[in-house]
Design a protein around this motif. Structure first.
Motif, PDB file in Angstrom:
ATOM      1  N   LYS A   1      -9.309   7.996  -2.364  1.00 17.06           N
ATOM      2  CA  LYS A   1      -8.011   8.252  -2.976  1.00 17.06           C
ATOM      3  C   LYS A   1      -7.787   7.278  -4.124  1.00 17.06           C
TER       4      LYS A   1
ATOM      5  N   ASP B   1       2.624   6.445   5.823  1.00 21.21           N
ATOM      6  CA  ASP B   1       2.488   6.903   4.447  1.00 21.21           C
ATOM      7  C   ASP B   1       3.547   7.961   4.187  1.00 21.21           C
TER       8      ASP B   1
ATOM      9  N   VAL C   1       9.681   3.621   4.481  1.00 23.06           N
ATOM     10  CA  VAL C   1       8.296   3.534   4.953  1.00 23.06           C
ATOM     11  C   VAL C   1       7.916   2.086   5.230  1.00 23.06           C
ATOM     12  N   ASN C   2       8.346   1.182   4.360  1.00 27.17           N
ATOM     13  CA  ASN C   2       8.041  -0.240   4.578  1.00 27.17           C
ATOM     14  C   ASN C   2       8.677  -0.744   5.871  1.00 27.17           C
TER      15      ASN C   2
ATOM     16  N   TYR D   1      -0.331   2.751  10.647  1.00 29.38           N
ATOM     17  CA  TYR D   1       0.010   2.929   9.239  1.00 29.38           C
ATOM     18  C   TYR D   1       1.150   3.925   9.111  1.00 29.38           C
TER      19      TYR D   1
ATOM     20  N   ARG E   1       6.523   0.540   8.739  1.00 24.43           N
ATOM     21  CA  ARG E   1       5.230  -0.155   8.828  1.00 24.43           C
ATOM     22  C   ARG E   1       5.335  -1.489   9.566  1.00 24.43           C
TER      23      ARG E   1
ATOM     24  N   ARG F   1      10.511   4.712  -0.144  1.00 23.53           N
ATOM     25  CA  ARG F   1       9.625   3.547  -0.173  1.00 23.53           C
ATOM     26  C   ARG F   1      10.139   2.458   0.772  1.00 23.53           C
TER      27      ARG F   1
ATOM     28  N   THR G   1       4.641  11.351   1.539  1.00 23.52           N
ATOM     29  CA  THR G   1       4.104  12.317   0.599  1.00 23.52           C
ATOM     30  C   THR G   1       5.147  13.388   0.346  1.00 23.52           C
TER      31      THR G   1
ATOM     32  N   MET H   1       1.047   4.227  -2.865  1.00 26.22           N
ATOM     33  CA  MET H   1       0.856   5.648  -2.618  1.00 26.22           C
ATOM     34  C   MET H   1       2.064   6.451  -3.079  1.00 26.22           C
ATOM     35  N   LEU H   2       3.260   5.910  -2.864  1.00 30.22           N
ATOM     36  CA  LEU H   2       4.453   6.609  -3.320  1.00 30.22           C
ATOM     37  C   LEU H   2       4.462   6.733  -4.830  1.00 30.22           C
TER      38      LEU H   2
ATOM     39  N   ILE I   1       0.833  -1.191   0.000  1.00 26.48           N
ATOM     40  CA  ILE I   1       0.000   0.000   0.000  1.00 26.48           C
ATOM     41  C   ILE I   1       0.867   1.240   0.000  1.00 26.48           C
ATOM     42  N   ALA I   2       1.912   1.236   0.853  1.00 22.82           N
ATOM     43  CA  ALA I   2       2.793   2.398   0.903  1.00 22.82           C
ATOM     44  C   ALA I   2       3.457   2.619  -0.438  1.00 22.82           C
TER      45      ALA I   2
END
Length: 226
Positions: free
Chosen positions: A200, A95, A82-83, A93, A86, A79, A97, A6-7, A2-3
């Motif tokens: 989204k 995320d 963030v993983n 969560y 998580r 990326r 941005t 979004m990236l 998911i992350a």
């Protein structure tokens, strides 16, 4: 996954090559709902996973911590970072941005033309949040109060696990107008926050080499069960 999705959307929509902001929501037992910053020990653990400098820059309406990365990270590096975050215990969560202003402004003008009718509302009273977590609906007096602020009838749609409620207006309105309605509801003395409930959408395909095998992220009719 998911992350990463979004990236990819950030890169596709904004043309960004770096990521400068990470949003991290913690379980309630990991950070107090009223705290402006994470506990020092948690900040240290997250910094070790991000592997870059970071500055706390407030919280989002749903309670996520906003961290500004110093320096910003390349997209692939962000990326992976963030993983790693998580996977930490206590993280609901994470995320990523970017704060690129021009592309966001262009996207906003397109979004404002869409008609929308759902809001997310959370109350200040912890007992009310507990009712939402138990899947109990808003009462008639609360819905009347929201209806007055919205200047049209409102109905309870569903409770959320984080203690919020999804409220549906009878008549859909443009996004910008719905934001004004949300601001009026948020100004009610017993409301902690109110925001537009938005969908989204990704604007670019993920670069995961196994994405083609992940049928559940795809939509019918191509994947009937997606």
């Amino acid at each position: 996954m998911i992350a990463g999705w979004m990236l990819a959307a950030v890169v596709g929509a904004a043309g960004a090559t770096t990521i400068d902001t990470v949003l991290i929501r913690l379980h309630d037992e990991a950070a107090a709902a009223t705290a402006d910053t994470m506990p020092d020990a948690t900040m240290t653990v997250i910094a070790n996973q991000l592997r870059t400098g970071m500055v706390a820059s407030g919280r989002t309406p749903d309670g996520a911590f906003r961290l500004t990365l110093v320096p910003a990270l390349q997209v692939d590096t962000a990326r992976n970072a963030v993983n790693r975050v998580r996977m930490l215990p206590g993280v609901v969560y994470a995320d990523a941005t970017t704060s690129a202003p021009a592309p966001v402004a262009r996207a906003k003008s397109a979004l404002d033309r869409r008609l929308m009718h759902r809001l997310i509302v959370k109350y200040k009273d912890p007992a009310q949040s507990l009712r939402a977590q138990r899947n109990l609906p808003l009462n008639a007096a609360q819905l009347d109060q929201i209806s007055v602020a919205a200047q049209q009838p409102a109905a309870h749609e569903r409770a959320m696990g984080g203690g919020e409620y999804v409220v549906r207006l009878l008549q859909a309105v443009p996004r910008e107008q719905l934001q004004t309605v949300a601001a009026r509801i948020a100004a009610l003395p017993d409301v902690a926050f109110a925001q537009v409930d938005e969908l989204k959408f990704p604007t670019a395909a993920p670069n995961d080499p196994l994405y083609a095998n992940q049928w559940h992220y795809k939509s019918p009719p191509g994947e009937p069960g997606g």
